[in-house]
Structure formats: structure tokens, C-alpha cells
Design an enzyme around this catalytic site. Sequence first.
Site, short mmCIF file in Angstrom:
data_model
loop_
_atom_site.label_atom_id
_atom_site.label_comp_id
_atom_site.label_asym_id
_atom_site.label_seq_id
_atom_site.Cartn_x
_atom_site.Cartn_y
_atom_site.Cartn_z
N CYS A 2 -10.25 -4.42 0.48
CA CYS A 2 -11.13 -3.33 1.30
C CYS A 2 -11.37 -2.41 0.32
CB CYS A 2 -10.27 -2.88 2.58
SG CYS A 2 -8.76 -2.23 2.27
N ALA A 3 -11.65 -1.13 0.65
CA ALA A 3 -12.05 0.07 0.13
C ALA A 3 -10.77 0.56 -1.16
CB ALA A 3 -12.48 1.06 0.80
#
Length: 462
Positions: A26-27
Site C-alpha cells: 500500500c502507500a
Amino acid sequence: MSDKELAKKILELVGGTENVVSVRHCATRLRIVVADKEKIQVKEIENLEKVKGSFFNSGQYQIILGTGLVNRIYDEVVKVTGTGDEEKSGEKEKVVYGNKFQRAIRMFSDVFVPIIPVLVATGLFMGLRGLLTQEAVLAVFGLTADSIPQNLLTFTQVLTDTAFAFLPALVCWSTFRNFGGSPVIGIVLGLMLVNSSLPSAYAVGSGEAQPLIFFGFLKVTGYQGSVLPAFVTGIVASKFEKWLRKKVPDAIDLIVTPFLTLLVGCVLALFVLGPILHTVESGVLFAVEHLLFLPMGIGGFLYGCFGQLLGIFGIHHILNFLEISMLAQDGWNYLNPIGTCGNVAQAGAVLAVAIKAASNKTKQVAYPACLSALLGITEPAVFGVNLKFMKPFVMSMIGGGVGGFLASIFHLRATGMSITGIPGTLLYLNEQLPLYILVNVVAFGVAFGLTWMFGFNKKMEQ
């Protein structure tokens, strides 16, 4: 340590490539599903250079690396394992993938995380346009709103409106990609939902246009700004495509499979799934916004306080769906300013721990974690410090609640999503900016003060 060396070391400490079922990111986190979690050497991984912490969630081992770095490490890991977004088949998947609820949460995450960067960029464009078109800013250059060329305004609308105008295409593409369908079919199917031949959902909602009527009772419009219809349609259509691939002879697969997938997908979306799911989506948004807008700031306090628990339980990606829907429907994100207070409160609590701690190791973790939280990355503060000592996390919940209360009272709303803290100021480049700074300073100060006085002492380190 280079990115390649770090990636190889991580793979070694999670039990080797043979223990890796799938790898995603994810980020900020590298998310690994393994066959045998007992083979993971957690302490050794957390002691690696550039690793900010790790934890298990929703059947995944998640390693906190931070923005930018996580993308590079993911690429290096995929080069070695060859897994990427595709899981290896076999019985071991059933062991590590958790219950149905955990799989559903991962499904939301895997679909919505890839499209967040373009929505972040769109939110920043909105913020900059809002700043540059303010009368006070224009006055500095001796201009007025009438001085802005129409062509320039049109150009800014291209930057700010495109992602949300074609949002169903992005959602369908990502859904097909994650469920094993052909992404290009997903894009086209999503574009069909916002085809210019259909009355725009925005125009119908404002009364400027009328929906198409089929069978004398079924109202059909475009699905601009809708997320759930495209999401579910993508799941059904991608699974239907995979089924066709097994049944259709190879000689005619190129013609028949895309034709039937698009036909069935479009019919289902416009006449069955769309009308039902759009109603459900509108109901969910109404309920959430009704909660946030409870009188006297109660909704803001509750979300600012308890919303921080969503990340611990691994269900925070559900918020992506809500934020995207809010932005698509009326251009504002009501969750961001309140959630930001929770993140900044984590920074306040972890800074108090850093200053009071006797252990150099605690200080070495806590000080960088404070900076990370102020920049919007709270995992090092939450999992590395605050949740470990528990009381600082409770104090951060209170600080986030107080900040959320004020954000609700001031009716703050963001132009975008997924950036908080200091970078989040870019989503408030309008008359809200002073209030945004104020509520976050309060959240930080309350969490810091409570942690300093009641939430941490040196004995807790033992």
C-alpha cells in the site's frame, strides 16, 4: 544498505521465497502473505535499516517502510519471488488468508489502493485552483476573478474533474486486475457506465436532465461519481470472463469472450446491479455523513477518537470507499479533517514518550515516529511505540477526539484524500487553512499533555 540488499534480507527473514504466497503493498507497507508465519523472524526484520516496524493484520505480515521506499522494495521483492499480485495456488492459501471478513477487507484494500494516487493528485489540483482563484490572492497581483481567462479555467477543470468523471472506469480496471480478469475489458466496461449517451448522474440529480426509462418503470442514468456499482460489476464480470475462458474454444476465444463479457457486464450494471447498489451507496453515505454531522460536534469527537482503531483492526481501507464517494458526489471529503486530528494526536503522544523515555532504543524509535506521523504516516508511532505502551495510544485517542470535535464544529472539509498532517494543508488552501492548523495543534497538544502527565513513565519501559 541498498534497496536490493534490503529486499533480499526481508525475504530471507520471512522464511525464504518458498514461504511467500503473495506480495502486495500500500502507500507505506509491504504486505506479505506467507505459508508458515512461525518462520518469520520478526525482531530481526524490525532491526533492519529503514524498517520502521511490522505487524500481522488480516492474514498478512505487514512491514512498515514508508512512502517511496515501499514501492522500490516491492519491485525488488517481485523480481526475486515472481509473485507480485498473483498468489500461488495450493492448500496453503487457505491457512493464511484468514476468515471471510479479513478477506473482504483485503479485497477492498487491493482494489482501491492502486487508484488512490490519482485521486490524491486530483485533490491537490482542486486545492491549488481554490487558492489561485481566491479574491485575496488575485488582489495581490492586481487581478479579479473576471481577469482569469476562460480557457485557463477550462484547463484547470480538466485537471480536477477527469478522475472523478471517469471514476467507474478506474474502479472497474482495478477490480478486473485483482480478480484475474482482463484489465482492458474492465476499463471499457467502466467507461460504458459513464458513456455520454447516458444522462449524466449529476445532471439528473440537479434536475437538468431526465433518466432513460426502460420497460416503463426502470430508470437508467450514467454512474458518474458512483463507486459501488462499478466495484461489484467488476467482480461479477471478471469472474464471468474467467468462466468463459474455460468454456469457449481457443479458436473463437478472442472474439466471443470479450463480446459476451462486455454485453453481460453492461446489461447487469445498467439494469440490475447499478440501480440497487447506487441506492445502497447513497444510503451508506447518508448514514456516515449523518453521524459526522451530529450536533455539538459529537460525531467529530467519536470519529476522531475511535476512528484510530480502524487501522489496528485492518479495516481502515473501507474509508477509501467512503472518501472517494464523498469527493465524487459533491467534491468534499468530510472524513479527512477529523481523521487528520487522530494522526497528529499520535505524533503528540509519541513525542511525549520520546522526551520522557530513559531507553535510548525507545527514543531512537519514537523521535522519527513523531515526524512520520506529522507527515501522515502513523504506523511507526502506533505499532512501534504508542500501542506497545497502550496508555499513550489511549491519550492519542482523546487528543484526536478533541481535535475532531473542533473540526466538526468548524465544518472543515478537504478537497482530496489520503494525505494528512503537514502535507494535508494542501487540501485546505482556502479560508479553512487557519482553522485546519488550529484543530491539529489542539489535537497534538492535548495528546502530548495527557501522555506527559498520565500516559507514560519510565517504569513502563521495563
